[in-house]
Enzyme design. Structure first.
Site, PDB file in Angstrom:
ATOM      1  N   THR A 105      39.950  41.408  38.103  1.00 64.03           N
ATOM      2  CA  THR A 105      41.155  42.186  38.386  1.00 64.03           C
ATOM      3  C   THR A 105      42.148  41.909  37.263  1.00 64.03           C
ATOM      4  OG1 THR A 105      42.176  40.404  39.604  1.00 64.03           O
ATOM      5  CG2 THR A 105      40.831  41.928  40.871  1.00 64.03           C
ATOM      6  N   GLU A 128      37.874  45.457  43.649  1.00 67.91           N
ATOM      7  CA  GLU A 128      37.203  44.790  44.770  1.00 67.91           C
ATOM      8  C   GLU A 128      36.300  45.711  45.581  1.00 67.91           C
ATOM      9  OE1 GLU A 128      40.279  44.317  43.803  1.00 67.91           O
ATOM     10  OE2 GLU A 128      41.009  42.288  44.204  1.00 67.91           O
ATOM     11  N   LYS A 188      62.483  47.391  50.283  1.00 68.59           N
ATOM     12  CA  LYS A 188      62.999  47.061  51.606  1.00 68.59           C
ATOM     13  C   LYS A 188      64.519  47.127  51.545  1.00 68.59           C
ATOM     14  CE  LYS A 188      59.041  44.308  52.700  1.00 68.59           C
ATOM     15  NZ  LYS A 188      58.397  43.426  51.752  1.00 68.59           N
ATOM     16  N   TRP A 192      62.036  50.802  55.037  1.00 68.00           N
ATOM     17  CA  TRP A 192      61.200  50.824  53.849  1.00 68.00           C
ATOM     18  C   TRP A 192      61.304  52.166  53.132  1.00 68.00           C
ATOM     19  CZ3 TRP A 192      55.700  48.440  54.967  1.00 68.00           C
ATOM     20  CH2 TRP A 192      55.865  47.089  55.316  1.00 68.00           C
TER      21      TRP A 192
HETATM   22  P1  ADP Z   1      44.213  46.180  38.984  1.00 71.27           P
HETATM   23  O1  ADP Z   1      43.306  45.195  38.425  1.00 71.27           O
HETATM   24  O2  ADP Z   1      45.245  46.777  38.097  1.00 71.27           O
HETATM   25  O3  ADP Z   1      44.740  45.832  40.338  1.00 71.27           O
HETATM   26  P2  ADP Z   1      42.556  48.014  40.312  1.00 71.27           P
HETATM   27  O4  ADP Z   1      41.899  49.242  39.815  1.00 71.27           O
HETATM   28  O5  ADP Z   1      41.725  47.064  41.032  1.00 71.27           O
HETATM   29  O6  ADP Z   1      43.248  47.404  39.083  1.00 71.27           O
HETATM   30  O7  ADP Z   1      43.807  48.446  41.179  1.00 71.27           O
HETATM   31  C1  ADP Z   1      43.637  48.843  42.489  1.00 71.27           C
HETATM   32  C2  ADP Z   1      44.930  49.341  43.030  1.00 71.27           C
HETATM   33  O8  ADP Z   1      45.359  50.525  42.368  1.00 71.27           O
HETATM   34  C3  ADP Z   1      44.867  49.742  44.481  1.00 71.27           C
HETATM   35  O9  ADP Z   1      44.936  48.636  45.328  1.00 71.27           O
HETATM   36  C4  ADP Z   1      46.066  50.668  44.593  1.00 71.27           C
HETATM   37  O10 ADP Z   1      47.265  49.945  44.760  1.00 71.27           O
HETATM   38  C5  ADP Z   1      46.102  51.336  43.252  1.00 71.27           C
HETATM   39  N1  ADP Z   1      45.491  52.667  43.342  1.00 71.27           N
HETATM   40  C6  ADP Z   1      44.240  53.029  43.022  1.00 71.27           C
HETATM   41  N2  ADP Z   1      44.049  54.347  43.219  1.00 71.27           N
HETATM   42  C7  ADP Z   1      45.220  54.835  43.683  1.00 71.27           C
HETATM   43  C8  ADP Z   1      45.676  56.138  44.081  1.00 71.27           C
HETATM   44  N3  ADP Z   1      44.894  57.216  44.037  1.00 71.27           N
HETATM   45  N4  ADP Z   1      46.957  56.241  44.510  1.00 71.27           N
HETATM   46  C9  ADP Z   1      47.770  55.169  44.572  1.00 71.27           C
HETATM   47  N5  ADP Z   1      47.396  53.936  44.205  1.00 71.27           N
HETATM   48  C10 ADP Z   1      46.141  53.770  43.764  1.00 71.27           C
END
Ligand code: ADP
Length: 539
Positions: free
Chosen positions: A186, A331, A440, A445
């Site tokens: 990640t 994940e 918040k 929210w």
């Molecule tokens: P990083 O390592 O930057 O966290 P990830 O690809 O694992 O990269 O990030 C996942 C996160 O990206 C998700 O938990 C969510 O918050 C955000 N995300 C992914 N796709 C979308 C989407 N279509 N709309 C909004 N948020 C998204």
């Protein structure tokens, strides 16, 4: 119990490669190279060179379970590593080159990778950090032999290395489908990056599911161009989904600017592509400026951050291209949900379909279970209104991070995504925020994503970022940071006037500022940096 009497064939990534070679051997794979050439071969060629690579890896002493790292763009050579390394039972650790130096060192050290394959773009990075890569024994430069430069690390040349090996029949080992195949970290926006170790089984089932008509809906008539990076959660599985379905593959290397993408889209007949929103902002801008159409392009999958509605609308009305929003994370291999219509949604009429498809992250797909829970862990109603922590479970969801002692899931097997979402009666999920980005204010929210989505449609606005910053009375209030399109002037009054009537009054940002918006290593708005920069603004 009585055991079934069917064949016990493990689900391995080499099965995909072998299938593609036999069933779709003449289907093309076109790749830009980092040297600036265009390389063409087909699935038979990919399979042949992957066998050469496998023999070369064995020659380097690579064994089952070893971790092999890559620092590379979307090219045919990287694709060969995608099959050659896991095919031997070793694990490909795809490193995100946009991480900070310390994080790159952390990832390689934590993974204990023994061989590092890298593109020439990263030669300076590799030379700068080589002393700190204590487990790497062999460096291999992914370049044409004629342009090889071993540098201070004494890199071997990829073409020379595999060129010395035969591409004839190779006995791919058969092993447990639960063996690790890819190690993806990640981006570590909080703390160190965490390693997610995809198994062969997860990669294959994810690849099967993602191609379904309810998801990407790919067929052998499609030409697929992955514009999400191979190093970021395996480019959303496209290197597996495409060969499973016999699609032609087009790889853009690092050239994701509008003109370069357009050239490939037109010349190679791309029908299907995907990437994070920033790429499509650039591409749509380029099309506008140059008055060009999109050729055969039919569908674009967009995810990683919320899809601005204006983007989906532009693609549809100007170019007849369908945008499919997806949500997922490192994940989850990474696909969680995909937004495609259903009969119950279609019955609501075209406007409603667009509204639902463009503003929801996607709908339930077989294999991934979703639920939304409140602060006490109690499941929220699936009414499209009640938001809570989004939990996921399924065969391609992480159980435990690499080299951690404790599981990352609860007793029921659910993984907490860190996202806040709603679910509705049609099975659609909508992300309202990342838990850490929710604003918040006075006990209520505000969804930063919703605000951004509306603000980005204001004429002249390129990127809209909303962060909650400390406020003397309300705890936090929204600040809107705007990056405009080049050469456009937009004022605070323009933006606030545009928002009026589209949002409830108390959501109105306390201020609108104009500044470049920083992005993370995975192309998301870097809210941590923004919050830090503007922390005192309302105090
Ligand atoms: P990083 O390592 O930057 O966290 P990830 O690809 O694992 O990269 O990030 C996942 C996160 O990206 C998700 O938990 C969510 O918050 C955000 N995300 C992914 N796709 C979308 C989407 N279509 N709309 C909004 N948020 C998204």
């Amino acid at each position: 119990m009585i055991l079934g009497l069917m064949q016990d064939v493990p689900l391995l990534t080499t099965n995909i490669l072998t299938h593609a070679e036999v069933a779709h051997g003449r289907v093309e794979i076109v790749s830009r190279t980092v040297e600036g050439r265009v390389h063409r071969y087909d699935y038979a060629g990919l399979a042949r060179r992957t066998r050469q690579l496998a023999r070369a890896l064995q020659g380097l002493g690579v064994k089952s379970g070893d971790r092999i790292a890559s620092l590379a763009w979307n090219t045919h050579r990287h694709l060969e590593l995608f099959y050659g390394v896991p095919g031997l039972g070793a694990v490909l650790n795809t490193v995100n080159p946009r991480l900070f130096d310390d994080q790159i060192v952390y990832v390689l050290e934590h993974a204990e990778s023994t061989v590092l394959f890298y593109d020439r773009t990263f030669a300076p990075l590799v030379e700068r950090l080589a002393d700190r890569f204590t487990t790497v024994k062999t460096f291999v430069l992914l370049s044409d032999a004629e342009q090889h430069e071993p540098g201070a690390v004494g890199a071997l040349n990829y073409e020379t290395l595999i060129g010395a090996q035969s591409g004839e029949a190779f006995d791919w080992p058969r092993f447990d489908e639960n063996a690790g195949a890819f190690l993806c970290y990640t981006s570590g926006t909080t703390g160190d990056p965490k390693g997610v170790l995809y198994s062969h089984r997860a990669v294959v089932i994810h690849g099967l599911a993602a191609g379904l008509a309810s998801a990407f809906g790919l067929t052998a008539f499609d030409v697929v161009m992955p514009c999400s990076s191979l190093y970021h959660a395996t480019a959303w599985g496209l290197p597996f989904i495409a060969p499973i379905n016999g699609c032609k593959i087009v790889l853009p290397a690092e050239k994701m600017d509008g003109a370069s993408l357009q050239e490939l889209i037109l010349c190679e007949g791309v029908t299907f592509t995907g990437g994070v929103p920033t790429i499509w902002t650039m591409y749509l801008d380029w099309l506008d400026q140059n008055g060009q159409g999109v050729g055969d392009l039919k569908r674009v999958i967009i995810g990683g951050s919320a899809v601005p509605r204006a983007m989906a609308e532009s693609f549809k009305t100007k170019h007849g291209v369908q945008v499919l929003q997806i949500w997922g994370m490192t994940e989850t291999c990474p696909l969680g949900v995909v937004a495609t219509p259903t009969p119950s949604v279609t019955a609501l009429g075209e406007d409603q379909v667009d509204e639902i498809i463009w503003t929801r992250q996607g709908r339930l797909q077989f294999g991934i279970e979703l639920k939304v829970v409140d602060d006490d862990g109690k499941e929220c109603p699936r009414d499209g209104e009640t938001s809570g922590a989004l939990m996921v479970r399924g065969p391609w969801v992480v159980k435990r991070y690499f080299r951690k002692d404790a599981d990352a899931i609860d007793d029921g097997g659910w993984f907490d995504t860190g996202d806040i979402a709603t679910l509705d009666e049609h099975g659609f999920m909508r992300i309202t925020d990342r838990a850490k980005d929710v604003i918040k204010t006075g006990g209520e929210w505000i969804s930063s994503i919703d605000l951004e989505n509306i603000a980005v449609a204001c004429p002249g606005v390129k990127i809209a970022a909303v962060v909650g910053i400390p406020h003397p009375k309300w705890e936090e209030r929204p600040l809107l940071v705007i990056e405009t399109h080049e050469g456009r002037t937009v004022t605070k009054e323009d933006v606030l006037g545009f928002l009026q009537g589209k949002i409830v009054k108390w959501w109105t940002p306390d201020d609108v500022v104009f500044a470049p918006v920083p992005l993370t290593a995975t192309g998301k708005i870097d809210k941590k940096t923004l919050r830090k920069a503007w922390n005192e603004h309302l105090m």
